[in-house]
Design an enzyme around this catalytic site. Structure first.
Site, PDB file in Angstrom:
ATOM      1  N   SER A   1      41.755  39.967  42.076  1.00 22.28           N
ATOM      2  CA  SER A   1      41.919  38.906  41.069  1.00 22.28           C
ATOM      3  C   SER A   1      42.482  39.430  39.753  1.00 22.28           C
ATOM      4  CB  SER A   1      40.569  38.239  40.788  1.00 22.28           C
ATOM      5  OG  SER A   1      40.108  37.538  41.918  1.00 22.28           O
TER       6      SER A   1
ATOM      7  N   GLY B   1      40.603  45.488  43.950  1.00 23.60           N
ATOM      8  CA  GLY B   1      41.527  45.080  42.899  1.00 23.60           C
ATOM      9  C   GLY B   1      42.401  43.927  43.355  1.00 23.60           C
TER      10      GLY B   1
ATOM     11  N   GLU C   1      36.066  39.517  54.434  1.00 24.10           N
ATOM     12  CA  GLU C   1      35.272  39.213  53.245  1.00 24.10           C
ATOM     13  C   GLU C   1      34.568  37.872  53.389  1.00 24.10           C
ATOM     14  OE1 GLU C   1      35.795  38.580  48.399  1.00 24.10           O
ATOM     15  OE2 GLU C   1      37.507  39.177  49.617  1.00 24.10           O
TER      16      GLU C   1
ATOM     17  N   ASN D   1      35.655  27.296  47.046  1.00 22.58           N
ATOM     18  CA  ASN D   1      35.503  26.431  48.217  1.00 22.58           C
ATOM     19  C   ASN D   1      36.533  25.310  48.251  1.00 22.58           C
ATOM     20  OD1 ASN D   1      33.392  28.096  48.822  1.00 22.58           O
ATOM     21  ND2 ASN D   1      31.893  26.462  49.113  1.00 22.58           N
TER      22      ASN D   1
END
Length: 407
Positions: free
Chosen positions: A149, A147, A264, A393
């Protein structure tokens, strides 16, 4: 590197020099690699291997089944410290294990438990949280989702607004999360919430563990352009979370979130997948390459060779960084570099596959369902997310500019 190279490079890039592989195992890990490969041959179901290899749908039960197979072997949590059930492998062995699993066609371990929230709990969680959740994560008894974004807080994650009002026995949540992968299957969510609106946006954030069966949680699907249902919107309406589900200290969740994002963004399984994908491309396109005009065929071979070199360089850098990541020092802003390089390379590999396959890459379902190329179109569309999720990115380049260039 100590001489080890993935199977792709010994068999397709270096060709006749395959015989040098065993001689180059100066670190003594040749027996370890034989054990891992033997385990995969004997325990990875063929139907599951083919589904992964050819980009067919994998059911949640398949992921859970594979996690339990790994747990029975004692290999479900390679990065964890020994005292929490890890196998005690060196950084090089951890990297090689993940590479071999991905290269062989094993399904991904759902990362949110083993690779994301577990490291946070090990470093910052209470003893009760560790005792209760870590064994359940290892054995796939709980399915986790992330949880982070929100509609107004994606790459600028610190702008999140999900409110957690402090109550007598814990917290009351009101607000929304979005792009929540596999929330429809999840038992638990690790969640960033706003516990102090008066603080600057990086402060006043806390890290909570939320039971997805709690009253007041609504999950709504978001179907992506490849037709899949992986991601969701999650709404919180007066959702109660007990005080014991706070990880670490109140209002210090941003510290824990940054630590988790390092894990991540560190692409442990990405190189094995990309090597496997290059082999698949060569398998599917070799007949048409023989029919091409020599100049056009050579142009494609040059593109493939460049991709192989880029992948080899990424592998060298990843293995070098593993020591710091596993020792607890983390990889810091270097994780942003790996996220950029791995995501862009994965997309480039996938793009050449679609270019070479042409119309065959667009044929989905029906009479084409059994074709090895039938999953390529959906996979191509799904791969567009690689340079966006986990912080786009563009954001990663800003992080590198600030961290290494002082801009």
């Amino acid at each position: 590197m100590t001489g080890w190279l993935p199977p792709l490079y010994h068999t397709t890039m270096y060709g006749k020099y395959d015989v040098m592989r065993e001689k180059s195992q100066a670190d003594g890990d040749d027996e370890f690699l034989r054990r891992v490969r033997g385990f995969l041959r004997e325990n990875l179901p063929n139907d599951l291997r083919d589904a992964v290899r050819y980009h067919r749908a994998i059911a949640p039960s398949d992921h859970i089944k594979w996690q339990k197979i790994l747990a029975a072997q004692g290999w479900a949590t390679p990065q964890w410290p020994v005292e929490y059930g890890g196998p005690g492998w060196s950084p090089a062995r951890i990297y090689r294990f993940h590479y071999e699993c991905a290269y062989a066609g094993a399904p991904d371990q759902i990362p949110f438990g083993v690779k994301m929230v577990a490291p946070v709990l090990i470093k910052y969680g209470s003893e009760h949280q560790k005792r209760h959740y870590l064994p359940r994560i290892r054995d796939a008894d709980d399915w986790w989702c992330q949880g982070y974004s929100e509609p107004g807080a994606g790459s600028d994650l610190a702008s999140l607004q999900l409110k957690a009002k402090i109550s007598e026995d814990g917290f009351v949540l009101n607000g929304q999360k979005t792009w929540t992968t596999y929330a429809q299957h999840a038992d638990m969510m690790f969640c960033l919430v706003r516990t102090d609106m008066s603080e600057a946006k990086q402060h006043g954030i806390s890290f909570l563990l939320v039971d997805m069966k709690s009253p007041g949680i609504t999950v709504r699907p978001i179907v992506t352009m490849d037709g899949a249902h992986e991601i969701n919107e999650v709404f919180f309406d007066e959702v109660r979370v007990p005080a014991e589900n706070l990880v670490g200290r109140l209002n210090e969740g941003w510290t824990y979130a940054k630590y988790l994002l390092e894990h991540e963004r560190f692409p442990l399984t990405g190189t094995g997948k990309m090597a496997r994908e290059i082999e698949l491309i060569q398998e599917l396109t070799s007949p048409m390459m023989r029919e091409m005009q020599p100049q056009k065929a050579q142009a494609y071979r040059s593109r493939l060779a460049e991709l192989k070199v880029r992948l080899a360089l990424l592998e060298v850098s990843l293995e070098r960084a593993m020591a710091g990541a596993v020792s607890g020092d983390g990889v810091g802003a270097k994780a942003s570099m790996f996220k950029i390089r791995s995501s862009e390379l994965a997309q480039d590999i996938n793009s050449i596959a679609v270019d070479l396959l042409g119309i065959d890459s667009l044929r989905i379902g029906g009479a084409y369902a059994a074709s090895p190329a039938s999953g390529m179109a959906g996979y191509y569309l799904n791969m567009r997310k690689m340079t966006i999720f986990g912080g786009s990115n563009e954001i990663q380049r800003n992080i590198l500019a600030k961290s290494f260039l002082g801009l």
